[in-house]
Each structure stands twice: as structure tokens, then as C-alpha cells.
Design an enzyme around this catalytic site. Structure first.
Site, PDB file in Angstrom:
ATOM      1  N   GLY A  24       0.822  -1.206   0.000  1.00 56.51           N
ATOM      2  CA  GLY A  24       0.000   0.000   0.000  1.00 56.51           C
ATOM      3  C   GLY A  24       0.856   1.256   0.000  1.00 56.51           C
ATOM      4  O   GLY A  24       1.931   1.302  -0.594  1.00 56.51           O
TER       5      GLY A  24
ATOM      6  N   HIS B 210      -2.890   5.299  -5.912  1.00 55.11           N
ATOM      7  CA  HIS B 210      -3.545   4.803  -4.697  1.00 55.11           C
ATOM      8  C   HIS B 210      -4.440   5.902  -4.152  1.00 55.11           C
ATOM      9  O   HIS B 210      -3.943   6.963  -3.748  1.00 55.11           O
ATOM     10  CB  HIS B 210      -2.486   4.413  -3.656  1.00 55.11           C
ATOM     11  CG  HIS B 210      -3.061   3.898  -2.362  1.00 55.11           C
ATOM     12  ND1 HIS B 210      -2.280   3.617  -1.262  1.00 55.11           N
ATOM     13  CD2 HIS B 210      -4.325   3.607  -1.974  1.00 55.11           C
ATOM     14  CE1 HIS B 210      -3.033   3.180  -0.275  1.00 55.11           C
ATOM     15  NE2 HIS B 210      -4.290   3.171  -0.671  1.00 55.11           N
TER      16      HIS B 210
ATOM     17  N   HIS C  91     -16.583  10.896 -12.509  1.00 54.13           N
ATOM     18  CA  HIS C  91     -16.732  10.722 -13.963  1.00 54.13           C
ATOM     19  C   HIS C  91     -15.559  11.309 -14.770  1.00 54.13           C
ATOM     20  O   HIS C  91     -15.079  12.398 -14.490  1.00 54.13           O
ATOM     21  CB  HIS C  91     -18.048  11.352 -14.450  1.00 54.13           C
ATOM     22  CG  HIS C  91     -18.130  12.820 -14.195  1.00 54.13           C
ATOM     23  ND1 HIS C  91     -17.664  13.773 -15.065  1.00 54.13           N
ATOM     24  CD2 HIS C  91     -18.624  13.509 -13.139  1.00 54.13           C
ATOM     25  CE1 HIS C  91     -17.873  14.964 -14.592  1.00 54.13           C
ATOM     26  NE2 HIS C  91     -18.459  14.843 -13.409  1.00 54.13           N
TER      27      HIS C  91
HETATM   28  C1  LIG Z   1      -5.756   1.629   4.838  1.00 57.75           C
HETATM   29  C2  LIG Z   1      -4.684   2.701   5.043  1.00 57.75           C
HETATM   30  O1  LIG Z   1      -4.320   3.024   6.132  1.00 57.75           O
HETATM   31  S1  LIG Z   1      -4.026   3.427   3.636  1.00 57.75           S
HETATM   32  C3  LIG Z   1      -2.865   4.648   4.222  1.00 57.75           C
HETATM   33  C4  LIG Z   1      -3.467   6.029   4.309  1.00 57.75           C
HETATM   34  N1  LIG Z   1      -2.418   6.922   4.790  1.00 57.75           N
HETATM   35  C5  LIG Z   1      -2.481   8.242   4.642  1.00 57.75           C
HETATM   36  O2  LIG Z   1      -3.421   8.791   4.107  1.00 57.75           O
HETATM   37  C6  LIG Z   1      -1.282   8.997   5.160  1.00 57.75           C
HETATM   38  C7  LIG Z   1      -0.878  10.158   4.248  1.00 57.75           C
HETATM   39  N2  LIG Z   1       0.296  10.768   4.781  1.00 57.75           N
HETATM   40  C8  LIG Z   1       0.306  12.025   5.355  1.00 57.75           C
HETATM   41  O3  LIG Z   1      -0.716  12.742   5.416  1.00 57.75           O
HETATM   42  C9  LIG Z   1       1.659  12.469   5.901  1.00 57.75           C
HETATM   43  O4  LIG Z   1       1.427  13.246   7.067  1.00 57.75           O
HETATM   44  C10 LIG Z   1       2.495  13.234   4.835  1.00 57.75           C
HETATM   45  C11 LIG Z   1       3.056  12.218   3.859  1.00 57.75           C
HETATM   46  C12 LIG Z   1       1.677  14.257   4.092  1.00 57.75           C
HETATM   47  C13 LIG Z   1       3.646  14.015   5.487  1.00 57.75           C
HETATM   48  O5  LIG Z   1       4.454  13.127   6.169  1.00 57.75           O
HETATM   49  P1  LIG Z   1       5.939  13.610   6.604  1.00 57.75           P
HETATM   50  O6  LIG Z   1       6.740  13.946   5.403  1.00 57.75           O
HETATM   51  O7  LIG Z   1       6.456  12.562   7.533  1.00 57.75           O
HETATM   52  O8  LIG Z   1       5.675  14.996   7.297  1.00 57.75           O
HETATM   53  P2  LIG Z   1       5.792  15.409   8.844  1.00 57.75           P
HETATM   54  O9  LIG Z   1       4.932  14.520   9.678  1.00 57.75           O
HETATM   55  O10 LIG Z   1       7.253  15.536   9.154  1.00 57.75           O
HETATM   56  O11 LIG Z   1       5.106  16.850   8.807  1.00 57.75           O
HETATM   57  C14 LIG Z   1       5.682  17.930   8.070  1.00 57.75           C
HETATM   58  C15 LIG Z   1       4.763  19.126   8.283  1.00 57.75           C
HETATM   59  O12 LIG Z   1       3.534  18.906   7.567  1.00 57.75           O
HETATM   60  C16 LIG Z   1       2.414  18.879   8.479  1.00 57.75           C
HETATM   61  N3  LIG Z   1       1.541  17.810   8.046  1.00 57.75           N
HETATM   62  C17 LIG Z   1       1.853  16.500   7.862  1.00 57.75           C
HETATM   63  N4  LIG Z   1       0.795  15.824   7.390  1.00 57.75           N
HETATM   64  C18 LIG Z   1      -0.197  16.711   7.277  1.00 57.75           C
HETATM   65  C19 LIG Z   1      -1.539  16.580   6.825  1.00 57.75           C
HETATM   66  N5  LIG Z   1      -2.011  15.421   6.393  1.00 57.75           N
HETATM   67  N6  LIG Z   1      -2.297  17.688   6.808  1.00 57.75           N
HETATM   68  C20 LIG Z   1      -1.791  18.904   7.235  1.00 57.75           C
HETATM   69  N7  LIG Z   1      -0.521  19.071   7.664  1.00 57.75           N
HETATM   70  C21 LIG Z   1       0.257  17.982   7.695  1.00 57.75           C
HETATM   71  C22 LIG Z   1       3.023  18.629   9.857  1.00 57.75           C
HETATM   72  O13 LIG Z   1       2.212  19.158  10.895  1.00 57.75           O
HETATM   73  C23 LIG Z   1       4.353  19.345   9.738  1.00 57.75           C
HETATM   74  O14 LIG Z   1       4.129  20.732   9.887  1.00 57.75           O
HETATM   75  P3  LIG Z   1       5.240  21.693  10.571  1.00 57.75           P
HETATM   76  O15 LIG Z   1       6.472  21.593   9.687  1.00 57.75           O
HETATM   77  O16 LIG Z   1       4.592  23.037  10.558  1.00 57.75           O
HETATM   78  O17 LIG Z   1       5.470  21.139  11.924  1.00 57.75           O
END
Ligand SMILES: CC(=O)SCCNC(=O)CCNC(=O)[C@H](O)C(C)(C)COP(=O)(O)OP(=O)(O)OC[C@H]1O[C@@H](n2cnc3c(N)ncnc32)[C@H](O)[C@@H]1OP(=O)(O)O
Length: 225
Positions: free
Chosen positions: A77, A155, A146
Site C-alpha cells: 500500500g 492509490h 466521472h
Molecule cells: C488503509 C490505510 O491506512 S491506507 C494509508 C493512508 N495513509 C495516509 O493517508 C497517510 C498520508 N500521509 C500524510 O498525510 C503524511 O502526514 C504526509 C506524507 C503528508 C507528510 O508526512 P511527513 O513527510 O512525515 O511529514 P511530517 O509529519 O514531518 O510533517 C511535516 C509538516 O507537515 C504537516 N503535516 C503533515 N501531514 C499533514 C496533513 N495530512 N495535513 C496537514 N498538515 C500535515 C506537519 O504538521 C508538519 O508541519 P510543521 O512543519 O509546521 O510542523
């Protein structure tokens, strides 16, 4: 659409997504006969053996009487569409079948199209004339509306919403609950953070978060989650 409804299959990837995929395959009447993983992990499916790495895969396939009767799926994933595509190519090269799997509780338009190895999970929606590439995951409650296009290795994480006429490139992950407004273009290798609201086009190779979504870094620095 091409769908999967048969007997023996294998899954590469032995973690949470493999459990979801195995249950989806089971409701379609299929049976998982082997799991594979890069790491020496224990099986996540009762009674199904797990083989370690490429050598484990080669040992398994050389001992199988007819691999061409087996369908291969990839349960990797996150933002790892290129890995899914590479494993699918390995399966193809070794003569395994590839197929699309659609959970019976997904809503899929008859005019939508799907590349090999794509997985449409429970309560996902794929609307009229949408196009899903190879090795994509449309996760639980995600929707591709659509005429939208999800490129190879895409993904849509749980609850992600892609509105109509959106064009998404290769190896893009749209995080859980994120929204992409209509008629936008998203480049290749993009990671859209959970809950983001995308209101403008996004260039290739970046991570965006927030509402409105803004770039926080290049996706080459990704941390694999
Ligand atoms: C079935 C399943 O589970 S499928 C999996 C689904 N998974 C997801 O949807 C996870 C998606 N991943 C995310 O949203 C992650 O937070 C990412 C990839 C966007 C960022 O991850 P990282 O690169 O590790 O960022 P990190 O946690 O260091 O945060 C960096 C900055 O962005 C911010 N930030 C991170 N994620 C988010 C978010 N989703 N929304 C808003 N701000 C965010 C943090 O607060 C931080 O801010 P700061 O610099 O002001 O302190």
C-alpha cells in the site's frame, strides 16, 4: 470490465493490505495459496505459507506444476505504486496471470476501465468513463468520479474524493480523506496528504498538505507511509 472470479492466487506483501486483499478475494471465491515478502515475516493468513524475498519466490514458482493457472496480486500500500508495478512485471515475466479485483460492495460504472492488477475495495466508487491504470488501489470509501484518470500505480487511500474530469499521473497517492476539485491535473510521483483539499494543479514530484493544499517538500524525500 475484466474481473477476477477464480481459484488459486498468490499475494506479494504480507502485512495489513494482504489481509484486506485476501478477504476481498475470498468473497469472489478465490483461494490464496502463498504469500511473499521482502522481509522474513510471519504469515497474516491462517494456514497460508509465506516465502521470503525473490529467492523464495523463485523456489516456489519452480516447484509449482503450472504457474500459468495462478493469479498474482500485490499487497503493497502507501505511496509505493512503482513497487507494485515492478512486482506485477515480475509476475508477468514468470507467466502468472494478472487480474482486476473488485469487491462486490464497490460501485463500478460499466463505462469505467481498469488496468491489470487494480484493486477496487469495499464501498469504493468508480464513476462513468473513469480510467484506472495498472496496479492501482481504490481503497475503502474512496471515489474516482466521472471521466477522471488515475495513472498506473495510483492509490486513493480510504475516503479520498477525486471529483470529475481530474487527470492524475503515475505513482500518485491521494491520502485518506483528501479531496481533489474538478478538472485539475496532478503530476507524476505526487503524495497528497491526508485531509488535503487540492484546488490548483499540482506539479510532479512533490508532497502537498492542507486546505488549500500547498507543497511541503519533494516526494523523493518520502518516508514511506
Ligand atoms: C488503509 C490505510 O491506512 S491506507 C494509508 C493512508 N495513509 C495516509 O493517508 C497517510 C498520508 N500521509 C500524510 O498525510 C503524511 O502526514 C504526509 C506524507 C503528508 C507528510 O508526512 P511527513 O513527510 O512525515 O511529514 P511530517 O509529519 O514531518 O510533517 C511535516 C509538516 O507537515 C504537516 N503535516 C503533515 N501531514 C499533514 C496533513 N495530512 N495535513 C496537514 N498538515 C500535515 C506537519 O504538521 C508538519 O508541519 P510543521 O512543519 O509546521 O510542523
Amino acid at each position: 470490465m475484466k474481473d477476477f472470479s477464480m481459484h488459486e492466487c498468490i499475494i506479494w506483501g504480507c502485512a495489513g493490505h494482504a489481509m484486506v486483499l485476501a478477504e476481498t478475494l475470498a468473497v469472489r471465491g478465490a483461494r490464496v495459496i502463498a504469500l511473499f515478502d521482502q522481509n522474513p515475516v510471519t504469515s497474516v493468513i491462517d494456514g497460508v505459507p509465506v516465502f521470503h524475498g525473490l529467492s523464495g519466490f523463485e523456489d516456489w514458482i519452480s516447484s509449482h506444476p503450472d504457474p500459468s493457472r495462478v493469479t498474482g496480486f500485490v499487497a503493497i500500500g502507501g505511496h509505493r505504486g512503482d513497487d507494485r508495478l515492478a512486482i506485477q512485471q515480475l509476475f508477468r515475466d514468470r507467466g502468472l496471470r494478472l487480474a482486476t479485483i473488485t469487491h462486490p460492495l464497490a460501485s463500478v460504472s460499466p463505462t469505467a476501465s481498469f488496468g491489470e492488477g487494480s484493486q477496487i475495495l469495499a464501498q469504493a466508487v468508480v464513476a462513468a468513463a473513469a480510467r484506472v491504470g495498472e496496479a492501482c488501489i481504490i481503497n475503502h470509501k474512496a471515489s474516482l468520479d466521472h471521466e477522471s484518470i488515475l495513472g498506473d500505480g495510483g492509490h486513493l487511500a480510504p475516503g479520498a474524493t477525486v471529483c470529475g474530469c481530474v487527470n492524475i499521473g503515475r505513482n500518485v497517492m491521494v491520502g485518506a480523506g483528501a479531496v481533489i476539485l474538478p478538472r485539475l491535473s496532478i503530476g507524476n510521483d505526487v503524495l497528497i496528504g491526508a485531509g488535503a483539499v487540492v484546488i490548483n494543479d499540482i506539479p510532479s514530484g512533490v508532497v502537498v498538505v492542507g486546505n488549500p493544499a500547498h507543497i511541503i517538500r519533494k516526494s523523493s524525500q518520502q518516508k514511506n507511509r
